[in-house]
Design an enzyme around this catalytic site. Structure first.
Site, PDB file in Angstrom:
ATOM      1  CD  GLU A 157      -2.954  -0.732   1.444  1.00 41.46           C
ATOM      2  OE1 GLU A 157      -3.417  -0.227   2.201  1.00 41.46           O
ATOM      3  OE2 GLU A 157      -4.120  -1.630   1.660  1.00 41.46           O
ATOM      4  CB  CYS A 189      -2.228 -11.879   0.650  1.00 41.86           C
ATOM      5  SG  CYS A 189      -2.985 -10.177   1.357  1.00 41.86           S
TER       6      CYS A 189
HETATM    7  N1  DGL Z   1      -7.121  -9.157   0.809  1.00 49.19           N
HETATM    8  C1  DGL Z   1      -7.170  -9.572   1.456  1.00 49.19           C
HETATM    9  C2  DGL Z   1      -6.918 -10.869   1.284  1.00 49.19           C
HETATM   10  O1  DGL Z   1      -6.467 -10.695   0.222  1.00 49.19           O
HETATM   11  C3  DGL Z   1      -5.543  -8.395   2.833  1.00 49.19           C
HETATM   12  C4  DGL Z   1      -6.381  -6.891   3.096  1.00 49.19           C
HETATM   13  C5  DGL Z   1      -7.157  -7.765   4.917  1.00 49.19           C
HETATM   14  O2  DGL Z   1      -6.540  -8.457   5.049  1.00 49.19           O
HETATM   15  O3  DGL Z   1      -7.929  -7.293   4.238  1.00 49.19           O
HETATM   16  O4  DGL Z   1      -6.375 -11.537   2.123  1.00 49.19           O
END
Ligand code: DGL
Length: 270
Positions: A157, A189
Site C-alpha cells: 500500500e 493475498c
Molecule cells: N484482501 C486481503 C486478502 O487477500 C488482504 C487485506 C486484508 O487483510 O483485508 O486476504
C-alpha cells in the site's frame, strides 16, 4: 423489479479494500468485454486480522449488495474472505460464486515438480488452512508449508515494493521456505502480486510464483464459457467501482494496484 440475468449482466467482484484491484486487473485483461462491478470494503478493512464470523458477515452483506446490482456471477477477490465465506455465500444465491483459493491451489499442484508448495497470506487465510485443505483434496501427497506475512500488505500500500525494507522483510519471512526446498509459492493475498519482483528476487528465479487472483480470472472465463454467459458485445466492458469509505491516498494506491487510472468510484453504505 429484478432484471433478467444475461451475458450482458456485470460480473460482481469484491474485496476487503483496494487490494482486489489486482484481481480486477487480471479480469480486465482476460475478459476485456465484460462489464464489471467492484466493491472494496475500505471502511472495514483489513479482513486478515478479523474473526471468521465477522468476515463471513461482511462477505454476506457485500454479496447481497452485488446481487441487487443484478450481477451474473460473484468473484471473491479477497483471499481471507475466500478462505472462510464461500459456503455461506453459495447458500444465498444459485449464481456461480468463485473464490481465489481453488484456482490458486490447482495451478500450484499443476506447477510443482517435487510436491512441496509454500503458501503465504494473511493471518486469517493461513489460520483457516483453506489452501492446505484444498491442495490436499487435489493431491494428497503434497507437503504444504504456510506462513502469514502481514507486513507485505502495508508495504504494497505504501509503494515500498522494491526497496531495502521490502527486501529485508521478504528475506525474514521467506528464508525458511528456501530451507524447506519448495519449488512453488502461492501468493495467497491480493496485495502480494505487487511485491512479486522482490519475492522472486529473494526466493530465486527457479521458484514458481502463483498469483491466485490471475488464476481466478482464468477460472471465471472458463465458467462463463461453460455456462454460455460470456458477454458477446464488441466494445470494451463498463467498469464501476464502489467503496465503503474514501480512505486516505485512495487514488494513488488504487491506481498502483489496478495499473491504470480509476474513474467512476462511488461511496456506498451496505
Ligand atoms: N484482501 C486481503 C486478502 O487477500 C488482504 C487485506 C486484508 O487483510 O483485508 O486476504
Amino acid at each position: 423489479m429484478k432484471k433478467k440475468i444475461t451475458g450482458r449482466s456485470p460480473i460482481g467482484v469484491f474485496d476487503s479494500g483496494i487490494g482486489g484491484l489486482t484481481v480486477a486487473r487480471s479480469l480486465f485483461e482476460i475478459l476485456p468485454n465484460e462489464n464489471i462491478i467492484y466493491l472494496g470494503d475500505t471502511a472495514r478493512l483489513p479482513y486478515g486480522t478479523k474473526s471468521k464470523e465477522t468476515v463471513i458477515k461482511y462477505s454476506l452483506e457485500i454479496t447481497k449488495f452485488l446481487l441487487h446490482k443484478n450481477v451474473k456471477m460473484v468473484v471473491v477477490a479477497c483471499n481471507t474472505a475466500s478462505s472462510v465465506a464461500l459456503p455461506y455465500l453459495r447458500k444465498i444465491t444459485k449464481l456461480p460464486v468463485i473464490g481465489v483459493i481453488k484456482p490458486g491451489s490447482k495451478a500450484a499442484v499443476a506447477g510443482t515438480n517435487n510436491y512441496k508448495i509454500g503458501v503465504i497470506g494473511t493471518l486469517g487465510t493461513i489460520q483457516s488452512y483453506a489452501y492446505k485443505t484444498q491442495i490436499h483434496q487435489i493431491e494428497r501427497n503434497t507437503e504444504v508449508f504456510s506462513k502469514a506475512c502481514s507486513l507485505f500488505v502495508q508495504l504494497a500500500e505504501d509503494g515500498w515494493t522494491e526497496n531495502k525494507i521490502a527486501e529485508m522483510t521478504a528475506k525474514e519471512y521467506l528464508t525458511e521456505f528456501k530451507n524447506m526446498n519448495i519449488d512453488t509459492l502461492i501468493l495467497g493475498c491480493t496485495h502480494y502480486p505487487i511485491l512479486k519482483s522482490t519475492i522472486s528476487k529473494v526466493m530465486g528465479k527457479k521458484i514458481k510464483l502463483i498469483d491466485s487472483g490471475e488464476e481466478a480470472a482464468k477460472e471465471v472465463r472458463r465458467i462463463l464459457i461453460q455456462n454460455h454467459m460470456l458477454n458477446s458485445q464488441k466494445k470494451n466492458g463498463v467498469h464501476k467501482f464502489y467503496v465503503t469509505d474514501f480512505q486516505k491516498k485512495f487514488k494513488e494506491i488504487s491506481e498502483r494496484f489496478l495499473g491504470q487510472p480509476i474513474h467512476d468510484v462511488k461511496k456506498v453504505k451496505l
